[in-house]
Scaffold this motif. Structure first.
Motif, mmCIF file in Angstrom:
data_model
loop_
_atom_site.group_PDB
_atom_site.id
_atom_site.type_symbol
_atom_site.label_atom_id
_atom_site.label_comp_id
_atom_site.label_asym_id
_atom_site.label_seq_id
_atom_site.Cartn_x
_atom_site.Cartn_y
_atom_site.Cartn_z
ATOM 1 N N VAL A 1 -53.399 28.234 16.438
ATOM 2 C CA VAL A 1 -54.096 28.061 17.711
ATOM 3 C C VAL A 1 -53.371 26.992 18.521
ATOM 4 N N VAL A 2 -52.758 27.408 19.617
ATOM 5 C CA VAL A 2 -52.087 26.476 20.516
ATOM 6 C C VAL A 2 -53.148 25.943 21.471
ATOM 7 N N ILE A 3 -53.509 24.680 21.300
ATOM 8 C CA ILE A 3 -54.485 24.042 22.188
ATOM 9 C C ILE A 3 -53.705 23.374 23.304
ATOM 10 N N HIS A 4 -54.075 23.709 24.534
ATOM 11 C CA HIS A 4 -53.301 23.239 25.692
ATOM 12 C C HIS A 4 -54.199 23.030 26.898
ATOM 13 N N THR A 5 -53.664 22.307 27.861
ATOM 14 C CA THR A 5 -54.365 22.120 29.127
ATOM 15 C C THR A 5 -53.815 23.111 30.145
ATOM 16 N N ILE A 6 -54.503 23.214 31.265
ATOM 17 C CA ILE A 6 -54.059 24.101 32.343
ATOM 18 C C ILE A 6 -52.653 23.730 32.814
ATOM 19 N N LEU B 1 -60.952 35.805 14.854
ATOM 20 C CA LEU B 1 -61.589 34.946 15.856
ATOM 21 C C LEU B 1 -62.456 33.884 15.170
ATOM 22 N N GLN B 2 -63.186 34.268 14.140
ATOM 23 C CA GLN B 2 -63.998 33.308 13.394
ATOM 24 C C GLN B 2 -63.116 32.270 12.702
ATOM 25 N N THR B 3 -61.978 32.709 12.176
ATOM 26 C CA THR B 3 -61.045 31.780 11.529
ATOM 27 C C THR B 3 -60.527 30.774 12.548
ATOM 28 N N ALA B 4 -60.116 31.263 13.722
ATOM 29 C CA ALA B 4 -59.603 30.378 14.777
ATOM 30 C C ALA B 4 -60.675 29.370 15.192
ATOM 31 N N THR C 1 -58.330 32.562 23.511
ATOM 32 C CA THR C 1 -57.798 33.915 23.705
ATOM 33 C C THR C 1 -56.873 34.304 22.560
ATOM 34 N N ASP C 2 -56.973 35.564 22.187
ATOM 35 C CA ASP C 2 -56.082 36.145 21.192
ATOM 36 C C ASP C 2 -54.826 36.578 21.937
ATOM 37 N N TRP C 3 -53.699 35.973 21.614
ATOM 38 C CA TRP C 3 -52.447 36.292 22.303
ATOM 39 C C TRP C 3 -51.831 37.584 21.788
ATOM 40 N N ARG C 4 -52.435 38.168 20.769
ATOM 41 C CA ARG C 4 -51.957 39.432 20.199
ATOM 42 C C ARG C 4 -50.493 39.333 19.749
ATOM 43 N N ILE C 5 -50.180 38.178 19.167
ATOM 44 C CA ILE C 5 -48.863 37.947 18.572
ATOM 45 C C ILE C 5 -49.086 37.782 17.077
ATOM 46 N N PHE D 1 -45.316 36.000 1.277
ATOM 47 C CA PHE D 1 -45.322 36.094 2.733
ATOM 48 C C PHE D 1 -46.727 35.914 3.298
ATOM 49 N N ASN D 2 -46.783 35.378 4.489
ATOM 50 C CA ASN D 2 -48.034 35.171 5.215
ATOM 51 C C ASN D 2 -47.933 35.878 6.567
ATOM 52 N N THR D 3 -49.056 36.382 7.046
ATOM 53 C CA THR D 3 -49.122 36.959 8.388
ATOM 54 C C THR D 3 -49.974 36.038 9.237
ATOM 55 N N GLU D 4 -49.368 35.543 10.313
ATOM 56 C CA GLU D 4 -50.003 34.562 11.199
ATOM 57 C C GLU D 4 -50.352 35.236 12.526
ATOM 58 N N HIS D 5 -51.559 34.959 13.015
ATOM 59 C CA HIS D 5 -52.039 35.517 14.284
ATOM 60 C C HIS D 5 -52.204 34.366 15.276
ATOM 61 N N VAL D 6 -51.643 34.535 16.471
ATOM 62 C CA VAL D 6 -51.579 33.440 17.438
ATOM 63 C C VAL D 6 -52.699 33.538 18.471
ATOM 64 N N PHE D 7 -53.360 32.394 18.693
ATOM 65 C CA PHE D 7 -54.411 32.251 19.688
ATOM 66 C C PHE D 7 -54.058 31.077 20.588
ATOM 67 N N GLY D 8 -54.663 31.052 21.760
ATOM 68 C CA GLY D 8 -54.550 29.907 22.647
ATOM 69 C C GLY D 8 -55.933 29.398 22.996
ATOM 70 N N LEU D 9 -56.065 28.085 23.140
ATOM 71 C CA LEU D 9 -57.325 27.473 23.565
ATOM 72 C C LEU D 9 -57.007 26.587 24.752
ATOM 73 N N CYS D 10 -57.531 26.969 25.919
ATOM 74 C CA CYS D 10 -57.222 26.268 27.163
ATOM 75 C C CYS D 10 -58.324 25.273 27.519
ATOM 76 N N LEU D 11 -57.925 24.011 27.671
ATOM 77 C CA LEU D 11 -58.828 22.939 28.093
ATOM 78 C C LEU D 11 -58.463 22.546 29.514
ATOM 79 N N SER D 12 -59.426 22.082 30.278
ATOM 80 C CA SER D 12 -59.125 21.692 31.650
ATOM 81 C C SER D 12 -58.283 20.426 31.719
ATOM 82 N N ASP D 13 -58.493 19.500 30.782
ATOM 83 C CA ASP D 13 -57.769 18.235 30.773
ATOM 84 C C ASP D 13 -57.507 17.800 29.333
ATOM 85 N N ILE D 14 -56.615 16.825 29.188
ATOM 86 C CA ILE D 14 -56.402 16.213 27.881
ATOM 87 C C ILE D 14 -57.735 15.636 27.413
ATOM 88 N N THR D 15 -58.074 15.945 26.175
ATOM 89 C CA THR D 15 -59.372 15.585 25.625
ATOM 90 C C THR D 15 -59.172 14.832 24.307
#
Length: 151
Positions: free
Chosen positions: A10-15, A45-48, A66-70, A90-104
């Protein structure tokens, strides 16, 4: 009990594309986004959602997850293979993004992490130890752009 070789990143990021990185407690100097293995019966989604809460104290209900479907398939580092079944490599990794309005401010799980930092996306991509994590961060501008044009 062995870990399931399916995980989330899960890539946590700001706008404005500041990215949260966590320093691993079991490997000082290794920085990463939120990651974790799927538990039996969980959806991705529950794991993320669970991993974000456990590792940062943030609730995904308060932000846009959001699920980036990667999907990345990679060989599990030798030092961590003991966590998986004897024949699992081997592991299978699923990428998500979490968008925050500001650094928190976040609450790291001291069992898992030593520290956290917020960095501009390019610096964050250079800081992480995992190539799949770096690739996900490098794709961040496209995901934010897509989300902004999609609304």
């Amino acid at each position: 009990m062995y870990k399931i070789p399916v995980s989330v990143l899960v890539v946590i990021h700001t706008i404005d594309l500041q990215v949260l990185l966590l320093e691993r407690a079991d490997h000082p100097g290794y920085w990463q986004s939120v990651t974790g293995s799927q538990d039996p019966g969980e959806t991705l989604l529950q794991t993320a959602t669970r991993e974000v809460s456990e590792e940062t104290g943030l609730s995904t209900a308060d932000y846009e997850l959001t699920d980036w479907r990667i999907e990345n398939r990679y060989e599990i580092y030798q030092e961590w293979r003991w966590r998986y079944g004897p024949d699992v490599k081997f592991n299978t990794e699923h990428v998500f993004g979490l968008c925050l309005s500001d650094i928190t401010p976040i609450k790291i799980s001291i069992r898992e992490h030593l520290n956290y930092i917020w960095l501009p996306w390019q610096q964050a991509a250079e800081q992480v130890f995992s190539s799949s994590n770096a690739d996900a961060i490098l794709n961040l501008p496209a995901h934010v752009q897509f989300a902004q044009t999609d609304t």
